[in-house]
Design an enzyme around this catalytic site. Structure first.
Site, PDB file in Angstrom:
ATOM      1  N   SER A 126       0.829  -1.216   0.000  1.00  0.00           N
ATOM      2  CA  SER A 126       0.000   0.000   0.000  1.00  0.00           C
ATOM      3  C   SER A 126       0.858   1.258   0.000  1.00  0.00           C
ATOM      4  O   SER A 126       1.970   1.277   0.535  1.00  0.00           O
ATOM      5  CB  SER A 126      -0.878  -0.013   1.251  1.00  0.00           C
ATOM      6  OG  SER A 126      -1.310   1.291   1.563  1.00  0.00           O
ATOM      7  N   GLN A 144       0.889  -0.058  -4.757  1.00  0.00           N
ATOM      8  CA  GLN A 144      -0.391   0.662  -4.889  1.00  0.00           C
ATOM      9  C   GLN A 144      -0.145   2.140  -4.639  1.00  0.00           C
ATOM     10  O   GLN A 144       0.442   2.527  -3.626  1.00  0.00           O
ATOM     11  CB  GLN A 144      -1.407   0.102  -3.885  1.00  0.00           C
ATOM     12  CG  GLN A 144      -2.736   0.848  -3.853  1.00  0.00           C
ATOM     13  CD  GLN A 144      -2.763   1.973  -2.821  1.00  0.00           C
ATOM     14  OE1 GLN A 144      -2.225   1.811  -1.730  1.00  0.00           O
ATOM     15  NE2 GLN A 144      -3.364   3.101  -3.172  1.00  0.00           N
ATOM     16  N   HIS A 148     -13.671  -0.294  -2.031  1.00  0.00           N
ATOM     17  CA  HIS A 148     -12.760  -0.055  -0.911  1.00  0.00           C
ATOM     18  C   HIS A 148     -13.285  -0.755   0.357  1.00  0.00           C
ATOM     19  O   HIS A 148     -13.111  -0.275   1.471  1.00  0.00           O
ATOM     20  CB  HIS A 148     -12.627   1.457  -0.675  1.00  0.00           C
ATOM     21  CG  HIS A 148     -11.238   1.906  -0.317  1.00  0.00           C
ATOM     22  ND1 HIS A 148     -10.412   2.544  -1.199  1.00  0.00           N
ATOM     23  CD2 HIS A 148     -10.531   1.823   0.848  1.00  0.00           C
ATOM     24  CE1 HIS A 148      -9.262   2.844  -0.602  1.00  0.00           C
ATOM     25  NE2 HIS A 148      -9.305   2.405   0.634  1.00  0.00           N
ATOM     26  N   ARG A 184     -15.457   1.405   2.679  1.00  0.00           N
ATOM     27  CA  ARG A 184     -14.796   2.391   3.548  1.00  0.00           C
ATOM     28  C   ARG A 184     -14.802   3.792   2.957  1.00  0.00           C
ATOM     29  O   ARG A 184     -14.265   4.707   3.541  1.00  0.00           O
ATOM     30  CB  ARG A 184     -13.345   1.946   3.805  1.00  0.00           C
ATOM     31  CG  ARG A 184     -13.256   0.670   4.583  1.00  0.00           C
ATOM     32  CD  ARG A 184     -11.855   0.082   4.548  1.00  0.00           C
ATOM     33  NE  ARG A 184     -10.896   0.804   5.351  1.00  0.00           N
ATOM     34  CZ  ARG A 184     -10.719   0.635   6.654  1.00  0.00           C
ATOM     35  NH1 ARG A 184     -11.463  -0.245   7.307  1.00  0.00           N
ATOM     36  NH2 ARG A 184      -9.810   1.321   7.309  1.00  0.00           N
ATOM     37  N   GLY A 219     -15.796  -7.440   0.426  1.00  0.00           N
ATOM     38  CA  GLY A 219     -16.814  -8.288   1.046  1.00  0.00           C
ATOM     39  C   GLY A 219     -16.468  -9.761   1.112  1.00  0.00           C
ATOM     40  O   GLY A 219     -17.225 -10.551   1.689  1.00  0.00           O
ATOM     41  N   GLY A 248      -9.312  -8.043   1.834  1.00  0.00           N
ATOM     42  CA  GLY A 248      -8.556  -7.101   2.653  1.00  0.00           C
ATOM     43  C   GLY A 248      -8.636  -7.463   4.116  1.00  0.00           C
ATOM     44  O   GLY A 248      -7.714  -8.060   4.693  1.00  0.00           O
TER      45      GLY A 248
END
Ligand SMILES: Cc1cc2nc3c(=O)[nH]c(=O)nc-3n(C[C@H](O)[C@H](O)[C@H](O)COP(=O)(O)O)c2cc1C
Length: 393
Positions: A126, A148, A290, A293, A323, A344
């Protein structure tokens, strides 16, 4: 009496298992995670934007989907291998990029990168990672990582980060485009996880109740080591520096010109945006909200995947997250047209629950569930479930 006790002893195998071994679902790992870290950390990972509707919507739409079994198919050896832009992987899923993982475990990125490497899946570092590109590359996992990027307000800094990633050997770049402004997560505000952080009695109490976590967090250097370290930006400046509300498709075209390796655009939910990104020469459309979020009323990511696959056709590479909580969810996403699937929170729950062992446990749970899901629908391989396509009746 003694005889029957001895008989019972011979039937039952007595073995002590660790809490992680007793976790048989992602929800089990999540509950274990919750007991291990302060509330401020758990809710940072677990929470969603605004009133949490999109987090629930993501999970519910995946759970509502049906996989219709085909019977009398030989599924004695289900093959989970997949293809990631021409390179084989052991499983068709990986770990979505997550910021500040060192809050969850001091050796977060090492554990995540090693778990990925064992499956020949690239680790995606990230922009808000707690290791640098060089450190991740030096880990020498045998599979090059991806980086990312949030398109920084300061384009020179953004370009510097891309060059740094490239020089460190990053194979691909993921540009996340669903953060024109940071999402609002009420739990973080309540817990004082703001920029800059505010310690309030509630969060201080929660932290003091977890001295083990505090000790290892402080010992690890906290979140000082960052993937954006070379820009010289302070954590307290991040809100202003990292997220630019003025990013457009022109910036994506600029990145495409600079970055000559594989390029994914993450956070696409509308088929028109998917088409526009493909027209600019982007290699991968990464469908994601996301994990709920960002926007408080985004569509379920699964619905967006179906629409986008319907618009772009079979050829473009489409990745998916948001999800995923089980191997069955992975199967649903593959059937709906995803070429590769990411999770995630599940892996960050694993980190909180037990570091590297927790990450391994999450990989094991998702893998076992996916093998079972494919066997039970009569799909002996990932290619079979993908070819079957979404239900049309
Ligand atoms: C704690 C946390 C931090 C995240 N940080 C980033 C980030 O730095 N960059 C990014 O592109 N996405 C980030 N995401 C989003 C994930 O990449 C991914 O889209 C999301 O977690 C998928 O949903 P899931 O958690 O339901 O699997 C983050 C998600 C979480 C939970």
């Amino acid at each position: 009496m003694v005889r029957s006790i001895l008989q019972i002893r011979s039937w039952v195998s007595w073995g002590w298992s660790t809490p992680l071994e007793r976790a048989h679902s992602i929800e089990d790992v999540r509950l274990l995670a919750r007991s291990k870290v302060p509330r401020v950390v758990f809710e940072f990972v677990d929470g969603g934007a605004e009133d949490g509707v999109v987090v629930r919507r993501n999970e519910e739409s995946l759970r509502a989907a049906e996989l219709v079994p085909r019977v009398l198919v030989d599924v004695s050896a289900v093959d989970l291998s997949a293809d990631l832009l021409g390179t084989p992987t052991v499983v068709p899923f990986g770990i979505a990029p997550t910021g500040l993982p060192a809050l969850s475990h001091p050796h977060a990125e090492d554990a995540l990168a090693d778990g990925c490497a064992r499956r020949q899946v690239p680790f995606v570092l990230s922009s808000m990672g707690t290791r640098s590109n060089d450190e991740v590359a030096a880990r020498g996992t045998g599979r090059a990582h991806w980086f990312q990027l949030y398109v920084w307000r300061d384009r020179v800094a953004a370009r510097g980060l891309m060059e740094e990633a490239r020089e460190a050997g990053a194979e691909g770049l993921v540009v996340t485009v669903d953060v024109p402004v940071p999402g609002f997560r009420p739990a973080d505000v309540r817990n004082g996880l703001t920029v800059p952080p505010t310690i309030n009695p509630r969060s201080a109490f929660g932290i003091l109740r977890h001295p083990g976590w505090l000790w290892s967090f402080l010992g690890s250097g906290g979140v000082d080591r960052c993937s954006f370290g070379s820009t010289g930006a302070a954590l307290s400046d991040l809100g202003h520096q990292m997220f630019d509300s003025a990013v457009t498709f022109e910036d994506l075209a600029w990145i495409r010109r600079i970055w000559d390796g594989p390029l994914a655009v993450k956070g696409v939910l509308d088929p028109r945006d998917a088409r526009a990104a493909l027209d600019l020469g982007v290699d991968v459309i990464w469908v994601s909200n996301h994990g709920g979020r960002q926007s408080g009323r985004a569509p379920a990511a699964l619905e967006a995947l179906r629409r986008i696959r319907g618009e772009v056709g079979a050829d473009p590479v489409v990745w998916f997250d948001s999800g995923i909580r089980s191997g069955q969810d992975v199967a649903v996403a593959l059937q709906a047209g995803a070429d590769f699937v990411f999770a995630g929170r599940p892996f960050i729950y694993g980190l909180m629950a037990g570091g590297a062992a927790g990450v391994e446990r999450v990989f094991e749970i998702l893998t076992d569930e996916l093998v079972r899901a494919l066997a039970l629908v009569g799909a002996p391989s990932v290619a079979h479930i993908r070819e079957r396509g979404p239900r049309t009746d």
